[in-house]
Design a protein around this motif. Sequence first.
Motif, short mmCIF file in Angstrom:
data_model
loop_
_atom_site.label_atom_id
_atom_site.label_comp_id
_atom_site.label_asym_id
_atom_site.label_seq_id
_atom_site.Cartn_x
_atom_site.Cartn_y
_atom_site.Cartn_z
N LEU A 3 51.80 32.67 -12.92
CA LEU A 3 53.05 31.10 -12.12
C LEU A 3 53.88 31.89 -13.53
O LEU A 3 54.29 32.56 -14.88
N GLU A 4 54.57 30.44 -13.50
CA GLU A 4 56.27 30.65 -14.20
C GLU A 4 57.19 29.49 -14.86
O GLU A 4 56.53 28.50 -14.19
N LEU A 5 57.50 29.34 -15.88
CA LEU A 5 57.78 28.15 -16.70
C LEU A 5 59.03 28.58 -17.59
O LEU A 5 59.28 29.63 -18.57
N GLU A 6 60.12 27.60 -17.48
CA GLU A 6 61.34 27.99 -18.07
C GLU A 6 61.16 26.99 -18.98
O GLU A 6 61.42 25.86 -19.46
N GLY A 7 62.15 27.51 -20.89
CA GLY A 7 62.15 26.49 -21.66
C GLY A 7 62.82 27.05 -22.75
O GLY A 7 63.25 28.86 -22.84
N THR A 8 62.01 26.35 -23.87
CA THR A 8 63.06 26.49 -25.64
C THR A 8 61.43 27.14 -26.17
O THR A 8 60.90 26.64 -26.56
N LEU A 9 61.91 28.28 -26.47
CA LEU A 9 60.59 29.15 -28.07
C LEU A 9 60.82 27.94 -29.13
O LEU A 9 62.04 27.79 -29.90
N ARG A 10 59.61 27.19 -28.96
CA ARG A 10 59.68 26.29 -30.05
C ARG A 10 58.69 26.82 -31.22
O ARG A 10 59.68 26.35 -33.02
N GLN A 11 58.08 27.88 -31.49
CA GLN A 11 57.87 28.14 -32.77
C GLN A 11 56.83 29.91 -32.69
O GLN A 11 56.19 29.71 -31.49
N PHE A 48 49.22 38.93 -25.98
CA PHE A 48 48.40 39.82 -26.33
C PHE A 48 48.64 41.11 -25.58
O PHE A 48 48.50 41.73 -24.62
N GLY A 49 47.94 42.03 -26.77
CA GLY A 49 48.46 43.35 -26.76
C GLY A 49 49.15 43.58 -27.73
O GLY A 49 50.59 43.08 -27.28
N GLN A 50 49.80 44.83 -28.12
CA GLN A 50 50.76 45.23 -29.09
C GLN A 50 52.16 45.42 -28.35
O GLN A 50 52.81 44.77 -28.98
N ASP A 51 51.89 45.42 -26.70
CA ASP A 51 53.33 45.84 -26.36
C ASP A 51 53.61 44.03 -25.86
O ASP A 51 55.02 43.67 -26.32
N LYS A 52 53.25 43.66 -25.79
CA LYS A 52 53.30 41.89 -25.56
C LYS A 52 53.96 41.15 -26.78
O LYS A 52 54.98 40.70 -26.54
N VAL A 53 53.14 41.73 -27.91
CA VAL A 53 53.55 41.06 -29.33
C VAL A 53 55.16 41.50 -29.69
O VAL A 53 55.71 40.87 -30.17
N LYS A 58 61.52 39.51 -29.45
CA LYS A 58 62.84 39.67 -28.98
C LYS A 58 63.59 39.08 -29.12
O LYS A 58 64.77 38.59 -29.75
N TYR A 59 62.68 37.60 -28.97
CA TYR A 59 62.71 36.56 -29.28
C TYR A 59 62.66 35.85 -30.05
O TYR A 59 61.54 35.23 -30.76
N GLN A 60 64.02 34.69 -30.64
CA GLN A 60 64.13 33.91 -31.85
C GLN A 60 63.79 32.86 -31.61
O GLN A 60 63.69 32.22 -30.16
N VAL A 61 63.02 31.32 -32.53
CA VAL A 61 63.23 30.05 -32.49
C VAL A 61 64.25 29.21 -31.63
O VAL A 61 65.32 29.61 -32.49
N GLY A 62 64.24 28.62 -30.71
CA GLY A 62 65.26 28.06 -30.14
C GLY A 62 66.11 28.77 -28.73
O GLY A 62 66.62 28.40 -28.31
N ASN A 63 65.80 30.24 -28.84
CA ASN A 63 66.02 31.20 -27.33
C ASN A 63 65.52 29.89 -26.02
O ASN A 63 64.49 29.77 -26.15
N HIS A 64 65.92 30.35 -25.34
CA HIS A 64 65.89 29.48 -23.42
C HIS A 64 65.07 31.26 -23.17
O HIS A 64 66.08 31.69 -22.35
N ILE A 65 63.63 30.84 -22.34
CA ILE A 65 63.10 31.67 -21.61
C ILE A 65 62.36 31.27 -20.92
O ILE A 65 62.78 30.17 -20.88
N VAL A 86 50.43 35.43 -21.33
CA VAL A 86 51.93 35.89 -20.87
C VAL A 86 51.17 37.28 -20.80
O VAL A 86 50.94 37.93 -20.79
N TRP A 87 52.30 37.70 -19.16
CA TRP A 87 52.37 39.15 -18.78
C TRP A 87 53.91 39.83 -18.52
O TRP A 87 54.55 40.30 -18.55
N ARG A 88 54.89 38.20 -19.22
CA ARG A 88 56.14 38.84 -19.20
C ARG A 88 56.97 37.56 -19.82
O ARG A 88 56.79 36.59 -19.57
N ILE A 89 58.51 38.55 -20.68
CA ILE A 89 59.30 37.57 -21.41
C ILE A 89 60.61 38.25 -20.86
O ILE A 89 60.84 38.48 -20.78
N ALA A 90 61.50 36.67 -20.64
CA ALA A 90 63.12 37.20 -20.60
C ALA A 90 63.61 36.19 -20.55
O ALA A 90 63.21 34.99 -20.82
N PRO A 91 65.14 36.44 -20.98
CA PRO A 91 65.84 35.60 -21.24
C PRO A 91 66.26 34.37 -19.69
O PRO A 91 65.43 34.86 -19.25
#
Length: 144
Positions: A3-11, A48-53, A58-65, A86-91
């Motif tokens: 699944l995919e979901l777009e939103g704002t990184l809150r915390q 989960f995993g060092q690569d995903k962390v 790369k993203y800060q609180v308030g970024n739309h991802i 999570v398996w992918r995070i992108a702008p």
Amino acid sequence: MALELEGTLRQKLGVQQGTSARGQWAKQEFILDYPDGNYTSQAVFTAFGQDKVAELDKYQVGNHIKVSFNIKSREYNGRWYTDLQVWRIAPAGQAQPAASAQPVASAQPAPSAQPVPPAPAFEAPAPTLDDMPGDLQDSDDLPF
């Protein structure tokens, strides 16, 4: 199921690390605000995993991802727990990369190729009174 979901990184919650039978592991949970109709909802995701962390870092609180994730549930001592892994995070709004195995189409069509007109849309005619069954046409049992 992916699944995919777009939103704002809150915390971003703290990074958790440990050692298992398979070796070192790391995970970090984060909260995403996403539109849900007229309201904003929140969901907690697990990177989960060092690569995903590192990818989340790369993203800060308030970024739309845009988050691509799988839903996983497990039972422990009679209780069920559900994770959004999570398996992918992108702008947000970024086009997904195309697979490199796909051939690249040329910018100009072949000289013998003719443009194909779009197929006409099939539209059924609206039903009329004549289309109704015979016994319904003659009865007038409405109270008004």
